[in-house]
Design an enzyme around this catalytic site. Sequence first.
Site, PDB file in Angstrom:
ATOM      1  N   GLY A 142       0.825  -1.201   0.000  1.00 59.44           N
ATOM      2  CA  GLY A 142       0.000   0.000   0.000  1.00 59.44           C
ATOM      3  C   GLY A 142       0.858   1.250   0.000  1.00 59.44           C
ATOM      4  N   ASP A 143       0.595   2.142   0.950  1.00 60.43           N
ATOM      5  CA  ASP A 143       1.405   3.368   1.074  1.00 60.43           C
ATOM      6  C   ASP A 143       2.337   3.295   2.285  1.00 60.43           C
ATOM      7  OD1 ASP A 143      -0.707   3.446   2.906  1.00 60.43           O
ATOM      8  OD2 ASP A 143      -0.693   5.627   2.975  1.00 60.43           O
ATOM      9  N   GLU A 144       2.701   2.073   2.684  1.00 62.23           N
ATOM     10  CA  GLU A 144       3.566   1.865   3.836  1.00 62.23           C
ATOM     11  C   GLU A 144       4.986   1.537   3.365  1.00 62.23           C
ATOM     12  OE1 GLU A 144       1.799  -1.223   6.082  1.00 62.23           O
ATOM     13  OE2 GLU A 144       0.027  -0.060   6.649  1.00 62.23           O
TER      14      GLU A 144
END
Length: 330
Positions: free
Chosen positions: A246-248
């Site tokens: 994801g955006d991690e």
Amino acid sequence: MYVFHYYYLVIIFILLVVAFLLGRYFKKKTDKLQTALQATNEQLSSIFTYTSDAINITTVDGVLTYINPAFEQMYGWKKAELIGKPLPIIPAALHGEEQRVRDLLLTGNSVNHWEGSFLRKDGSFLDVEVTVSPLRDAAGTVNGFAAITRDISEKKQYEQKLIELAFYDPLTGAANRRSFYLRLAAAMETAKEENLRFALLYLDCDRFKCVNDSMGHDVGDELLKQFVARIQAILPASATLFRLGGDEFAIIYERPSSDAEITSLADRLLAALRENWLIQGHSFETTCSIGISLFPQDGVSQTALISAADHALYEAKDGGRNLYRFYTND
């Protein structure tokens, strides 16, 4: 007396007939052998000419005495340019390996499946697999080497693709979660052995879901690509970025000289990632939150260190985003 001479003449005649017949027999055998050898030579010549593998023969001093058409095509040189001259395809970086191979050949051993990047005439490199065998004279002394070279560039590209799929994120090109755990384990082992510290930074792209929902996944994907590019432009050589999903993201920052150096990196990351984004006609701002844990003070296991960084990231988000926080016991 005459009878005795007669017998001698008969014996001589018989011997002459036998010698004649044996001569014809051996001549036929010799002719057959010569025909077979000629056919074999023609077959070998045809194989050497039409095979897709490059073949070259050199003296023990590395002077070329033969190359086939595939060699010319593979490496770019013509026969007239090379015969009688040193073999030019081994780059300087492989000269040590070349000497090792030569020493083995001089002892009568063949070298199979030697892989390397060899030079072409235009200066480019070609991934090849080489099999080299010693050649001997009538006395059994090694007097040359015969090499068969196969182009394995497609194989290498396929292997590289498999590595990329296994260890790198296909969207952003950053190292993936699998790489992260391997690198974290290695960093911890090195730090323990050499009594070093390192930092683990957890990053989250603030309000990424809002970008995806309001502007579409194409814009979201491009944001992640540019997000990674901005981070990569800032990271020192001893720091590695990973996309966890994801955006991690995570950064393993090895051998920082001080906490101030870690703080400086976090400040520069925040500054770069808060700058305006222009993607597919959309102009917008988004920021980043960062949680930081330190080895060994915040944990000596992967689980403890990751948990500490994750808690620090939560504190940064809870504090209003666009912040970094170091983990503390409080």
